[in-house]
Design an enzyme around this catalytic site. Structure first.
Site, PDB file in Angstrom:
ATOM      1  N   GLN A 128     -26.846 -50.581  -1.121  1.00 33.12           N
ATOM      2  CA  GLN A 128     -28.256 -50.314  -1.417  1.00 33.12           C
ATOM      3  C   GLN A 128     -28.906 -49.555  -0.268  1.00 33.12           C
ATOM      4  O   GLN A 128     -29.056 -50.095   0.828  1.00 33.12           O
ATOM      5  CB  GLN A 128     -28.993 -51.639  -1.626  1.00 33.12           C
ATOM      6  CG  GLN A 128     -30.459 -51.471  -1.959  1.00 33.12           C
ATOM      7  CD  GLN A 128     -31.213 -52.779  -1.923  1.00 33.12           C
ATOM      8  OE1 GLN A 128     -31.068 -53.565  -0.998  1.00 33.12           O
ATOM      9  NE2 GLN A 128     -32.019 -53.026  -2.935  1.00 33.12           N
ATOM     10  N   GLY A 129     -29.304 -48.323  -0.504  1.00 30.45           N
ATOM     11  CA  GLY A 129     -29.958 -47.502   0.524  1.00 30.45           C
ATOM     12  C   GLY A 129     -31.451 -47.399   0.247  1.00 30.45           C
ATOM     13  O   GLY A 129     -31.938 -46.346  -0.159  1.00 30.45           O
ATOM     14  N   SER A 131     -34.003 -49.379   2.534  1.00 26.89           N
ATOM     15  CA  SER A 131     -34.748 -49.475   3.799  1.00 26.89           C
ATOM     16  C   SER A 131     -34.479 -48.280   4.699  1.00 26.89           C
ATOM     17  O   SER A 131     -33.363 -47.752   4.755  1.00 26.89           O
ATOM     18  CB  SER A 131     -34.339 -50.741   4.551  1.00 26.89           C
ATOM     19  OG  SER A 131     -34.498 -51.860   3.737  1.00 26.89           O
ATOM     20  N   SER A 163     -26.160 -52.971   3.695  1.00 27.66           N
ATOM     21  CA  SER A 163     -25.045 -53.937   3.653  1.00 27.66           C
ATOM     22  C   SER A 163     -23.839 -53.325   2.942  1.00 27.66           C
ATOM     23  O   SER A 163     -23.988 -52.676   1.911  1.00 27.66           O
ATOM     24  CB  SER A 163     -25.475 -55.208   2.912  1.00 27.66           C
ATOM     25  OG  SER A 163     -26.620 -55.761   3.488  1.00 27.66           O
ATOM     26  N   GLU A 246     -32.874 -58.364  -7.717  1.00 29.00           N
ATOM     27  CA  GLU A 246     -32.382 -58.791  -6.406  1.00 29.00           C
ATOM     28  C   GLU A 246     -33.021 -60.119  -5.992  1.00 29.00           C
ATOM     29  O   GLU A 246     -32.356 -61.033  -5.525  1.00 29.00           O
ATOM     30  CB  GLU A 246     -32.701 -57.704  -5.370  1.00 29.00           C
ATOM     31  CG  GLU A 246     -32.175 -58.019  -3.979  1.00 29.00           C
ATOM     32  CD  GLU A 246     -32.408 -56.894  -2.981  1.00 29.00           C
ATOM     33  OE1 GLU A 246     -33.151 -55.950  -3.306  1.00 29.00           O
ATOM     34  OE2 GLU A 246     -31.851 -56.978  -1.880  1.00 29.00           O
TER      35      GLU A 246
END
Ligand SMILES: Cc1cc2nc3c(=O)[nH]c(=O)nc-3n(C[C@H](O)[C@H](O)[C@H](O)COP(=O)(O)OP(=O)(O)OC[C@H]3O[C@@H](n4cnc5c(N)ncnc54)[C@H](O)[C@@H]3O)c2cc1C
Length: 385
Positions: A128-129, A131, A163, A246
Site C-alpha cells: 500500500q503506497g 503515506s 509494508s 483496512e
C-alpha cells in the site's frame, strides 16, 4: 443482526476444523523476521493451500472469484483458523484484505479478471503506497505527481512506511493527477507494478528489529492509465473504500489471536505465582471482557458491511480500530507484568509483540484521527479545522 449458526454453518465449522486438523501438524514454522523472501514463499504457499481447499476469498463476492460466504461463515473461518494457530495472513495482507476488496468493489471487469485471481491463489503480493513524508494523517496532502503521457501516467514522488514493499509485485498507489483541483479532488488510485523502471525500495528497520516496511522512491515511473481504479481525480472516494476495509475488517482475525495470547498469559501467571496478585487478576479479567466485546463488535461490523453497507464497512470500522489497537497495547503491557524479566530473556516473541503493539495505534490511521472521524461523522460535531 442474527449471527446464530445454522446447521449448514455448523457443518462448515466442522469441515474446516477437520481440514485444519489434517494440514496444520504438517506445516513447518514461518521463517524468522527479516527472511522476507522466505516469509513471502511461506505466506503465499499457505494462501495456495487455502485456495485449493476452497477457503480463499471466502467473504469476497462470487463474481470477484470469492465464495460469497455468509458473514457468519466468514467469522467462523477467522475464529477457527486463529484458534487452531493457522498461519497469519502475512505478506498477503494488503491484497486479500483491502486492495482486493477495493478492486472487487470499484474495478472494471478487466481489472477484476487481471488482479483478483492471482491474489486469491497466492501468486501476487500487494503493498500500500498511501503515506508520504508530510502526508500521513493528512493523506490529502500527498504530493506524488502523475502526469498524463499518452496512454500512460508518468509518476514521480516518494512514499513511506510501505509494508512488505520489498516482496510486493503490485502497489495500490495514490497519486495527484490534478494539482490545481481542491486537495481531495485531484487524486487518483493506481495499481503500480513494483518492478517498473524508476521504482526504488529502501527498507526501514523498526524498533522491533525487523525491516517490515520501506521507503519507496518513484522517478518517472510509467503506469498505464488502464491501471487506474475508478475515474481520474475520483481517487479520494476509492481511497475511503480501501480505508474502511483496512480499519473495519482487516484486523478482525487478530482479536481471536489476542484472546489466545490472553489465555496463555493467564496460564503462565498461574504457573509462576503472579496469579496471587488480585490487581493483576483484575487486569486480565478486564482485558478478557474487552476482547469479548471487541469480538461482538466485529460480528456487528461484518454483518453491517455485508447486509446493510453494500459490502463496505461503515463508521463501526473506526470504533473497532480505535478500541482494538488500545486493547492490544494493554494486553502486551499486562504480558510484561506477568512475565517480568523472562519476557526479555527467554522469548523474543513477547518482546516483538510488545514493541509491535505500540505501532497499532498509528498504523491504518492514528487513534486521534479515528476520534476525529467518530466526532465528525457519527456524533455530527463541527470539524476541528
Ligand atoms: C506498522 C505500520 C505500518 C504501516 N504500513 C503502511 C503501509 O503499508 N502503507 C502506507 O501507506 N502507510 C503505512 N503506514 C503509515 C501510517 O498510515 C501513518 O503512519 C499514519 O497515517 C500516521 O501518519 P504520520 O506517521 O505521517 O503521522 P502524522 O500524520 O505526522 O501525525 C503525527 C501525530 O499528530 C496527530 N495528528 C495529525 N493530524 C491530526 C489531526 N488533524 N487531529 C488530531 N491529531 C492529529 C496524529 O494522530 C499523530 O499522533 C504504516 C504505519 C505503521 C506504524
Amino acid at each position: 443482526m442474527d449471527l446464530s449458526c445454522t446447521e449448514e454453518e455448523e457443518e462448515f465449522r466442522a469441515r474446516l476444523r477437520r481440514w485444519l486438523g489434517e494440514v496444520l501438524p504438517k506445516l513447518p514454522d514461518r521463517p524468522a523476521a527479516d527472511d522476507w523472501p522466505g516469509r513471502r514463499a511461506y505466506d503465499t504457499a499457505w494462501q495456495r493451500m487455502l485456495y485449493d481447499a476452497g477457503y480463499a476469498g471466502l467473504h469476497w463476492p462470487v463474481d470477484a472469484g470469492g465464495r460469497g460466504a455468509t458473514p457468519t461463515q466468514h467469522l467462523i473461518f477467522l475464529e477457527e483458523t486463529e484458534r487452531a494457530g493457522a498461519p497469519y495472513v502475512g505478506a498477503n495482507f494488503v491484497g486479500l484484505l483491502h486492495a482486493g476488496p477495493t478492486i472487487a468493489a470499484e474495478g472494471d471487469a478487466a481489472q477484476r479478471a487481471r488482479w483478483l485471481p492471482p491474489i486469491l491463489r497466492g501468486e501476487e503480493i500487494w503493498c500500500q503506497g498511501f503515506s508520504e513524508p508530510d502526508a500521513g494523517s493528512d493523506l490529502a496532502a500527498l504530493r506524488t505527481r502523475a502526469v498524463r503521457d499518452g496512454a500512460d501516467y508518468l509518476v514521480t514522488g516518494s512514499k513511506i512506511w510501505t509494508s512488505h514493499a520489498q516482496v510486493a509485485d503490485w502497489c495500490e498507489l495514490l497519486v495527484r493527477t490534478d494539482p490545481s483541483a481542491a486537495r481531495h479532488r485531484g487524486i487518483s488510485w493506481l495499481a503500480m507494478p513494483m518492478d517498473a523502471p524508476g521504482v526504488t525500495v529502501r527498507p526501514l528497520r523498526t524498533l522491533a528489529g525487523s525491516a517490515e516496511f520501506a521507503e519507496v522512491f518513484l522517478d518517472e515511473v510509467r503506469i498505464p492509465a488502464a491501471y487506474r481504479v475508478g475515474a481520474e481525480n475520483d481517487g479520494w472516494r476509492v481511497t475511503m473504500v480501501t480505508l474502511s476495509f483496512e480499519r473495519g475488517t482487516a484486523f478482525v482475525g487478530e482479536v481471536v489471536a489476542c484472546r489466545r495470547v490472553l489465555a496463555a498469559l493467564a496460564r503462565t501467571a498461574r504457573d509462576n505465582g503472579r496469579w496471587d496478585d488480585p490487581e493483576l487478576r483484575r487486569r486480565l479479567g478486564r482485558l478478557s471482557a474487552w476482547f469479548t466485546a471487541l469480538w461482538r463488535l466485529t460480528q456487528w461490523n461484518v454483518s453491517q458491511a455485508q447486509h446493510g453497507g453494500g459490502g463496505v464497512p461503515g463508521a463501526g470500522a473506526s470504533v473497532f480500530k480505535l478500541s482494538f489497537s488500545q486493547a492490544r497495547q494493554e494486553l502486551y503491557e499486562a504480558a510484561a507484568e506477568v512475565l517480568g524479566g523472562y519476557a526479555l530473556d527467554a522469548d523474543r516473541e513477547w518482546v516483538a509483540g510488545r514493541l509491535t503493539s505500540l505501532s497499532y495505534t498509528i498504523a491504518a490511521g492514528t487513534s486521534q484521527i479515528q476520534r476525529n472521524i467518530l466526532a465528525e461523522r457519527v456524533l455530527g460535531l463541527p470539524k476541528g479545522r
